[in-house]
Design a protein around this motif. Structure first.
Motif, PDB file in Angstrom:
ATOM      1  N   THR A  38      16.208  18.560  38.572  1.00  0.00           N
ATOM      2  CA  THR A  38      16.578  19.606  37.611  1.00  0.00           C
ATOM      3  C   THR A  38      15.511  19.701  36.529  1.00  0.00           C
ATOM      4  O   THR A  38      14.842  18.721  36.207  1.00  0.00           O
ATOM      5  CB  THR A  38      17.939  19.315  36.935  1.00  0.00           C
ATOM      6  OG1 THR A  38      17.837  18.080  36.206  1.00  0.00           O
ATOM      7  CG2 THR A  38      19.049  19.225  37.965  1.00  0.00           C
TER       8      THR A  38
ATOM      9  N   TYR B 143      17.850  26.812  33.028  1.00  0.00           N
ATOM     10  CA  TYR B 143      18.178  25.616  33.820  1.00  0.00           C
ATOM     11  C   TYR B 143      17.800  25.879  35.272  1.00  0.00           C
ATOM     12  O   TYR B 143      18.349  26.779  35.924  1.00  0.00           O
ATOM     13  CB  TYR B 143      19.666  25.319  33.679  1.00  0.00           C
ATOM     14  CG  TYR B 143      20.211  24.228  34.574  1.00  0.00           C
ATOM     15  CD1 TYR B 143      19.732  22.929  34.493  1.00  0.00           C
ATOM     16  CD2 TYR B 143      21.229  24.505  35.485  1.00  0.00           C
ATOM     17  CE1 TYR B 143      20.249  21.933  35.300  1.00  0.00           C
ATOM     18  CE2 TYR B 143      21.762  23.510  36.304  1.00  0.00           C
ATOM     19  CZ  TYR B 143      21.260  22.223  36.194  1.00  0.00           C
ATOM     20  OH  TYR B 143      21.771  21.228  37.009  1.00  0.00           O
TER      21      TYR B 143
ATOM     22  N   THR C 239      19.830  25.213  43.671  1.00  0.00           N
ATOM     23  CA  THR C 239      20.101  26.627  43.367  1.00  0.00           C
ATOM     24  C   THR C 239      18.916  27.518  43.712  1.00  0.00           C
ATOM     25  O   THR C 239      19.073  28.555  44.363  1.00  0.00           O
ATOM     26  CB  THR C 239      20.465  26.798  41.887  1.00  0.00           C
ATOM     27  OG1 THR C 239      21.563  25.937  41.565  1.00  0.00           O
ATOM     28  CG2 THR C 239      20.854  28.245  41.583  1.00  0.00           C
TER      29      THR C 239
ATOM     30  N   ARG D  17      21.671  29.869  34.122  1.00  0.00           N
ATOM     31  CA  ARG D  17      21.622  29.108  35.371  1.00  0.00           C
ATOM     32  C   ARG D  17      20.734  29.908  36.329  1.00  0.00           C
ATOM     33  O   ARG D  17      21.138  30.901  36.929  1.00  0.00           O
ATOM     34  CB  ARG D  17      23.015  28.947  35.964  1.00  0.00           C
ATOM     35  CG  ARG D  17      23.074  27.979  37.147  1.00  0.00           C
ATOM     36  CD  ARG D  17      24.442  28.001  37.814  1.00  0.00           C
ATOM     37  NE  ARG D  17      25.524  27.753  36.871  1.00  0.00           N
ATOM     38  CZ  ARG D  17      25.927  26.550  36.484  1.00  0.00           C
ATOM     39  NH1 ARG D  17      25.337  25.470  36.956  1.00  0.00           N
ATOM     40  NH2 ARG D  17      26.934  26.423  35.627  1.00  0.00           N
TER      41      ARG D  17
END
Length: 490
Positions: free
Chosen positions: A64, A79, A84, A119
């Motif tokens: 991350t 982020y 993702t 996000r």
């Protein structure tokens, strides 16, 4: 060290190209600004936002990565998570640096610490930064302290200064609002905005030395304007009646805290008005401007509480010199004026003309006392070759200057419209030049011709936008309110 960092960034650039990533994009369609995204945060039904800005913080924690991007409206946390964005794209994240411009897409959420965050589901590298910005470290108040602590370096590399200093960006946004207010104020009162020549065959309208350039097509020297005045008054002759211009003037003089050779002036002229009408309008403009921009008519600036509530103070020029220097200008000799200047250790006064001596006495003794907004009225005729004689006193002219924080901000006349008297004043200025005063005004025969057609009674004002901005933005040096000021060579 800087060379090593730049080399590392260029290596990342090469790797990005190798991976097929375009490091300098053509466009990115944003859904809005950072501030708009924060304003429309919906935690129960997250909206996907497309935001773009410069990376000002980046920290990787394995799979991350957190960062902050900043646009003109504000900053927001972003982020990146390998699960993702995907493993391939996450490798691109590893090649990002502070200063890179990126576009991100994703919903907003709050972290455990309560910070609103994007996000990131998709992102695009928009511009690779090859030179590290002097971001410095951020203190508890959110201010950054870095390499651009030197004021001259900030002005020399304004692009880097603006990129890392939000207060600087806000200062120049304030400047735009100040100019916009002046324009709105004058437009609402029926003034017409016009444009007059910057290159002039004869310079005039002020006492200053010009910049000279050569016009090849005509094989003649021309001058960068030192003021807008004489051409704006030609417009009055032509029947435009109320005109104004906001533009750059140029004076071939020294540079200091209050002077830049290229500066911005707002000048406006009103037919059938005198200097009292112009005083009332200027006072209304500035009082309203401060109220509009700051929500009050008082400002705390450099240890003083400045009160812009109407009416401003009014002082007589001659009385002010008597009060501050103990000199009666109606009877003082040149020797007495020189002696007063010597007491204040003013240099190079032996060759000054009487006109210059009077001006220096006023600057030395009176100006330092003028902190609050103050109109100083009715100047000696020798100092004002473009102003009408004061009604009832042939030794004075109908002129005022507005002072705030010890500096002249604006200048106004009941404009001289008698062509014969104007010709005589120009001839007097020519004699001053012959006596060694390089700043004395030069005759403008075409302007005399314009007056001979007939100019209505007219009031005029010149307002120094840069000096006004210094006060409103609470800055002590003119270079800090001009985006790209003149600087000595590196």
């Amino acid at each position: 060290m800087t060379g090593f960092v730049e080399a590392a960034r260029r290596e990342k650039l090469a790797e990005l190209v190798k991976r097929g990533v375009a490091p300098f994009a053509y466009r990115f369609d944003r859904s809005g600004s950072v501030a708009e995204a924060l304003e429309h945060l919906q935690e129960d039904a997250p909206t996907v936002h497309r935001l773009a800005g410069r990376l000002i913080l980046l920290r990787s924690m394995g799979k991350t990565t957190f960062g902050h991007i900043e646009d003109r409206s504000g900053k927001i946390q972003v982020y990146f998570k390998v699960d993702t964005v995907g493993a391939e794209q996450y490798e691109v994240v590893k090649l990002l640096d502070l200063g890179d411009v990126v576009g991100v897409e994703g919903p907003l959420f709050r972290t455990k610490t309560g910070e609103v965050t994007v996000r990131v589901e998709r992102f695009t590298l928009l511009t690779k930064s090859l030179r590290p910005l002097p971001l410095g470290k951020e203190d508890a108040e959110g201010k950054r302290h870095g390499e651009l602590s030197d004021p001259e370096l900030r002005a020399r590399q304004r692009y880097a200064h603006l990129a890392v200093d939000r207060e600087a960006r806000e200062r120049f946004q304030l400047r735009a609002r100040v100019v916009g207010y002046i324009r709105k104020f004058l437009d609402a009162r029926g003034y017409l905005e016009v444009e007059t020549p910057v290159l002039q065959p004869v310079y005039g309208g002020a006492s200053a030395r010009p910049f000279i350039t050569h016009y090849e097509a005509l094989d003649r020297d021309v001058y960068l304007r030192i003021a807008d005045e004489l051409y704006l008054k030609r417009c009055i002759v032509g029947g435009l009646e109320n005109v104004y211009e906001i533009g750059h003037d140029f004076r071939n003089e020294g540079m200091d805290r209050f002077h830049n050779p290229e500066f911005t002036m707002a000048e406006w002229y009103e037919a059938y008005a005198d200097y009292e009408v112009m005083l009332q309008g200027t006072e209304e403009m500035l009082s309203g401007m401060v109220q509009d921009l700051f929500g009050a008519t008082t400002l705390e600036r450099h240890g003083a509480t400045l009160d812009f509530k109407r009416p401003f103070a009014r002082k007589d020029y001659y009385a002010l010199v008597r009060e501050t220097a103990g000199i009666d200008l109606t009877s003082a000799t040149d020797a007495e004026l020189r002696e007063a200047l010597k007491r204040r250790e003013v240099a190079n006064i032996d060759r000054l003309t009487r006109t210059k001596l009077i001006d220096e006495v006023f600057k030395t003794y009176a100006e330092p006392t003028l902190v609050q907004p103050t109109f100083v009225l009715d100047y000696p005729i020798a100092l004002s070759p473009l102003a009408k004689v004061k009604r009832g006193d042939p030794n004075k002219v109908e002129r005022w200057e507005l002072f705030i924080q010890k500096r002249e901000i604006a200048n106004a006349f009941s404009e001289l419209n008698d062509p014969e008297e104007q010709k005589g004043r120009f001839n007097q200025q020519a004699r001053f030049r012959d006596a060694g005063d390089d700043d004395a005004q030069v005759p403008d025969e075409d302007f005399i011709r314009a007056l001979e057609y007939g100019m209505p009674p007219t009031g005029g004002v010149g307002l120094g936008v840069d000096r006004l901005q210094m006060i409103l933005a609470d800055q002590s040096h003119i270079r800090d309110v001009i985006l790209f000021p003149m600087l000595r060579p590196e």
